[in-house]
Design a protein around this motif. Structure first.
Motif, PDB file in Angstrom:
ATOM      1  N   TYR A 131      33.066  72.467  59.504  1.00  0.00           N
ATOM      2  CA  TYR A 131      33.836  71.446  60.283  1.00  0.00           C
ATOM      3  C   TYR A 131      34.510  70.242  59.597  1.00  0.00           C
ATOM      4  CZ  TYR A 131      34.743  68.496  64.279  1.00  0.00           C
ATOM      5  OH  TYR A 131      35.580  67.623  65.365  1.00  0.00           O
ATOM      6  N   PRO A 132      33.690  69.730  58.648  1.00  0.00           N
ATOM      7  CA  PRO A 132      34.121  68.513  58.093  1.00  0.00           C
ATOM      8  C   PRO A 132      35.558  68.850  57.289  1.00  0.00           C
ATOM      9  CG  PRO A 132      32.136  68.706  57.501  1.00  0.00           C
ATOM     10  CD  PRO A 132      32.379  69.816  58.198  1.00  0.00           C
ATOM     11  N   VAL A 133      35.852  70.106  56.753  1.00  0.00           N
ATOM     12  CA  VAL A 133      36.940  70.364  56.117  1.00  0.00           C
ATOM     13  C   VAL A 133      38.142  70.618  57.545  1.00  0.00           C
ATOM     14  CG1 VAL A 133      38.291  72.119  54.572  1.00  0.00           C
ATOM     15  CG2 VAL A 133      35.770  71.805  54.380  1.00  0.00           C
ATOM     16  N   ASP A 134      37.724  71.039  58.580  1.00  0.00           N
ATOM     17  CA  ASP A 134      38.588  71.111  59.706  1.00  0.00           C
ATOM     18  C   ASP A 134      39.306  69.606  59.946  1.00  0.00           C
ATOM     19  OD1 ASP A 134      40.317  72.672  61.616  1.00  0.00           O
ATOM     20  OD2 ASP A 134      38.605  71.549  63.098  1.00  0.00           O
TER      21      ASP A 134
ATOM     22  N   SER B  33      34.786  80.192  55.776  1.00  0.00           N
ATOM     23  CA  SER B  33      34.528  80.144  57.385  1.00  0.00           C
ATOM     24  C   SER B  33      34.597  81.548  57.786  1.00  0.00           C
ATOM     25  CB  SER B  33      35.744  79.526  58.139  1.00  0.00           C
ATOM     26  OG  SER B  33      35.542  79.510  59.466  1.00  0.00           O
ATOM     27  N   THR B  34      35.574  82.323  57.489  1.00  0.00           N
ATOM     28  CA  THR B  34      35.414  83.685  57.732  1.00  0.00           C
ATOM     29  C   THR B  34      34.484  84.581  57.156  1.00  0.00           C
ATOM     30  OG1 THR B  34      37.326  84.283  56.228  1.00  0.00           O
ATOM     31  CG2 THR B  34      37.861  83.896  58.747  1.00  0.00           C
ATOM     32  N   ALA B  35      34.233  84.334  55.729  1.00  0.00           N
ATOM     33  CA  ALA B  35      33.097  85.033  55.085  1.00  0.00           C
ATOM     34  C   ALA B  35      31.828  84.500  55.615  1.00  0.00           C
ATOM     35  CB  ALA B  35      32.939  84.420  53.818  1.00  0.00           C
ATOM     36  N   VAL B  36      31.352  83.512  56.337  1.00  0.00           N
ATOM     37  CA  VAL B  36      30.380  83.252  56.933  1.00  0.00           C
ATOM     38  C   VAL B  36      30.427  83.738  58.218  1.00  0.00           C
ATOM     39  CG1 VAL B  36      29.416  81.212  58.342  1.00  0.00           C
ATOM     40  CG2 VAL B  36      30.076  80.807  55.955  1.00  0.00           C
ATOM     41  N   ALA B  37      31.530  83.790  59.001  1.00  0.00           N
ATOM     42  CA  ALA B  37      31.603  84.394  60.335  1.00  0.00           C
ATOM     43  C   ALA B  37      31.025  85.845  60.285  1.00  0.00           C
ATOM     44  CB  ALA B  37      32.679  84.448  60.872  1.00  0.00           C
ATOM     45  N   TRP B  38      31.750  86.567  59.270  1.00  0.00           N
ATOM     46  CA  TRP B  38      31.543  88.174  59.079  1.00  0.00           C
ATOM     47  C   TRP B  38      30.136  88.339  58.562  1.00  0.00           C
ATOM     48  CZ3 TRP B  38      33.753  91.638  61.433  1.00  0.00           C
ATOM     49  CH2 TRP B  38      35.226  91.566  61.958  1.00  0.00           C
ATOM     50  N   SER B  39      29.903  87.690  57.843  1.00  0.00           N
ATOM     51  CA  SER B  39      28.425  87.887  57.119  1.00  0.00           C
ATOM     52  C   SER B  39      27.374  87.710  58.251  1.00  0.00           C
ATOM     53  CB  SER B  39      28.072  87.314  55.878  1.00  0.00           C
ATOM     54  OG  SER B  39      28.273  85.784  56.182  1.00  0.00           O
ATOM     55  N   CYS B  40      27.451  86.440  59.100  1.00  0.00           N
ATOM     56  CA  CYS B  40      26.509  86.486  60.138  1.00  0.00           C
ATOM     57  C   CYS B  40      26.639  87.406  61.085  1.00  0.00           C
ATOM     58  CB  CYS B  40      26.712  84.976  60.574  1.00  0.00           C
ATOM     59  SG  CYS B  40      26.305  83.543  59.679  1.00  0.00           S
ATOM     60  N   TYR B  41      27.850  87.644  61.687  1.00  0.00           N
ATOM     61  CA  TYR B  41      28.153  88.758  62.576  1.00  0.00           C
ATOM     62  C   TYR B  41      27.423  89.935  62.300  1.00  0.00           C
ATOM     63  CZ  TYR B  41      30.143  91.968  65.685  1.00  0.00           C
ATOM     64  OH  TYR B  41      30.385  93.086  66.625  1.00  0.00           O
TER      65      TYR B  41
ATOM     66  N   VAL C 118      32.025  67.838  66.495  1.00  0.00           N
ATOM     67  CA  VAL C 118      31.660  69.104  66.212  1.00  0.00           C
ATOM     68  C   VAL C 118      30.775  69.810  67.383  1.00  0.00           C
ATOM     69  CG1 VAL C 118      29.217  68.249  65.261  1.00  0.00           C
ATOM     70  CG2 VAL C 118      30.170  70.555  64.376  1.00  0.00           C
ATOM     71  N   HIS C 119      30.147  68.976  68.336  1.00  0.00           N
ATOM     72  CA  HIS C 119      29.429  69.546  69.348  1.00  0.00           C
ATOM     73  C   HIS C 119      30.510  70.331  70.467  1.00  0.00           C
ATOM     74  CE1 HIS C 119      30.547  65.462  70.676  1.00  0.00           C
ATOM     75  NE2 HIS C 119      30.536  65.826  71.816  1.00  0.00           N
ATOM     76  N   VAL C 120      31.694  69.757  70.456  1.00  0.00           N
ATOM     77  CA  VAL C 120      32.707  70.232  71.422  1.00  0.00           C
ATOM     78  C   VAL C 120      32.847  71.756  70.952  1.00  0.00           C
ATOM     79  CG1 VAL C 120      34.951  69.964  72.459  1.00  0.00           C
ATOM     80  CG2 VAL C 120      33.604  68.135  71.991  1.00  0.00           C
ATOM     81  N   VAL C 121      33.200  71.715  69.669  1.00  0.00           N
ATOM     82  CA  VAL C 121      33.491  73.228  69.153  1.00  0.00           C
ATOM     83  C   VAL C 121      32.483  74.239  69.047  1.00  0.00           C
ATOM     84  CG1 VAL C 121      34.032  74.302  66.786  1.00  0.00           C
ATOM     85  CG2 VAL C 121      35.165  72.203  67.384  1.00  0.00           C
ATOM     86  N   ALA C 122      31.087  73.760  68.935  1.00  0.00           N
ATOM     87  CA  ALA C 122      29.951  74.531  68.987  1.00  0.00           C
ATOM     88  C   ALA C 122      29.611  75.158  70.367  1.00  0.00           C
ATOM     89  CB  ALA C 122      28.709  73.779  68.751  1.00  0.00           C
TER      90      ALA C 122
ATOM     91  N   ILE D 293      29.508  80.017  66.119  1.00  0.00           N
ATOM     92  CA  ILE D 293      28.814  78.612  66.199  1.00  0.00           C
ATOM     93  C   ILE D 293      28.464  78.521  64.779  1.00  0.00           C
ATOM     94  CG2 ILE D 293      26.772  77.298  66.744  1.00  0.00           C
ATOM     95  CD1 ILE D 293      26.499  78.928  69.280  1.00  0.00           C
ATOM     96  N   GLY D 294      28.007  79.309  63.814  1.00  0.00           N
ATOM     97  CA  GLY D 294      27.718  79.010  62.598  1.00  0.00           C
ATOM     98  C   GLY D 294      29.043  78.725  61.500  1.00  0.00           C
ATOM     99  N   GLU D 295      30.031  79.345  62.153  1.00  0.00           N
ATOM    100  CA  GLU D 295      31.371  79.372  61.299  1.00  0.00           C
ATOM    101  C   GLU D 295      31.954  78.003  61.579  1.00  0.00           C
ATOM    102  OE1 GLU D 295      35.974  81.002  62.025  1.00  0.00           O
ATOM    103  OE2 GLU D 295      34.277  81.947  62.968  1.00  0.00           O
TER     104      GLU D 295
END
Length: 325
Positions: free
Chosen positions: A35-38, A303-311, A78-82, A28-30
């Motif tokens: 999202y705006p860049v996506d 995105s992947t940096a956020v995902a892994w650090s959060c995970y 963004v809510h759909v993705v979340a 969700i954080g990632e």
């Protein structure tokens, strides 16, 4: 100093719910943060962009969207993705963690590139089963002059006009892209970790560097397939009569290849990966397969940096291990 048996400072008996909870929050954080860049990536991959949706770069695109379409336009959908990212990433990370232990043993978990790649393949199957329909709706909301007022309106119109099966039309393409993407991503991430954090302790800096590097390499390699996915999801090669969203269709929709290959429009709907490849090549040549490369890489790195650090943070936090807090 941790020994090789202290896999990521957590015992093998850690309940899968810890991996699932950490993965859900990371996913969700990632997706929300980037999202705006996506949105920019989706618009830049448009085969026939509206004249008002041609941008010089990421910052210019976001400024134009906010100025001309409203301040919240870069986060529309963004809510759909979340909603999808939570359960999708919960399954992804829990499956990956379990499979790499089964394939390489607890003492070597994370250190066997082949096992990491295979584990990534299995994890991707679960992840994409939930994310593909969300991506289809999200990208239809992201395009310029989207004909949908929101996610529910999009879903209703798809059901009436095309059938809900079109939500999975890009599933094969998505798997074709995401299996190599996630395999490369996970292999590279663990290789970075071998160099920066071999004992797999909680180390925020190593997780950020490893995640960003893995995301950049994997996203660059799979950009052509991402362009195909965007085409299938936004139906840009459809005739206007199909009722799907279109982007500045010329008056004559016949396929008329020119010397530069840039003024061609397909007359038939791309129903799968092969037809999408054909349409993209006819319209723009090889270069068209790399449209949106820069925003895709710039999206995936943080995105992947956020995902892994959060995970990694939540995984150790939920397991009662030391974190930065």
């Amino acid at each position: 100093m941790a020994t090789s048996d202290d896999y990521e400072s957590l015992p093998e008996s850690v309940h899968p719910s810890i991996h699932m909870a950490a993965g859900a929050l990371a996913g969700i954080g990632e997706h929300c943060v980037m999202y705006p860049v996506d949105v920019v990536k989706t618009r830049m991959q448009c085969m026939n962009p509206n004249p008002h949706a041609k941008y010089r770069g990421i910052s210019h695109a976001i400024r134009e969207m906010m100025a001309n379409e409203g301040i919240f336009r870069p986060v529309r959908g963004v809510h759909v993705v979340a909603l999808a990212a939570g359960p999708a990433h919960a399954l992804y990370f829990s499956c990956y963690e379990r499979m790499k232990i089964l394939l390489s043993g607890s003492s070597q978990a994370g250190h066997n590139p082949l096992a990491n790649g295979i584990a990534g393949c299995f994890a991707t199957l679960f992840h994409d089963a939930l994310m593909v329909p969300a991506d289809a709706i999200k990208q239809r909301l992201q395009i310029y002059a989207s004909p949908y007022s929101g996610a529910l309106d999009c879903l209703r119109k798809i059901r009436r006009g095309e059938g809900l099966s079109v939500l999975y039309r890009s599933y094969t393409t998505q798997l074709t892209m995401n299996i190599p993407f996630h395999s490369v991503h996970l292999i590279v991430y663990e290789l970075f970790q071998d160099e920066l954090n071999y004992s797999r302790l909680y180390d925020p800096l190593s997780h950020v560097i490893s995640g960003a590097g893995a995301g950049a390499i994997a996203s660059a390699i799979t950009t052509p397939l991402d362009v195909c996915k965007t085409l299938l999801n936004t139906q840009e090669c459809c005739l206007a009569s199909t009722g799907g969203p279109t982007c500045s269709l010329p008056n004559n929709p016949n396929i008329t290849p020119t010397t530069n290959g840039n003024t061609v429009l397909a007359t038939a709907e791309a129903r799968g990966l092969i037809s999408a490849v054909r349409v993209i090549y006819i319209q723009g040549g090889i270069a068209a397969f790399f449209k949106g490369l820069t925003p895709r890489v710039l999206y995936q790195m943080p995105s992947t940096a956020v995902a892994w650090s959060c995970y990694e943070f939540f995984k150790h936090f939920f397991a009662g291990k030391p974190t930065i807090l």
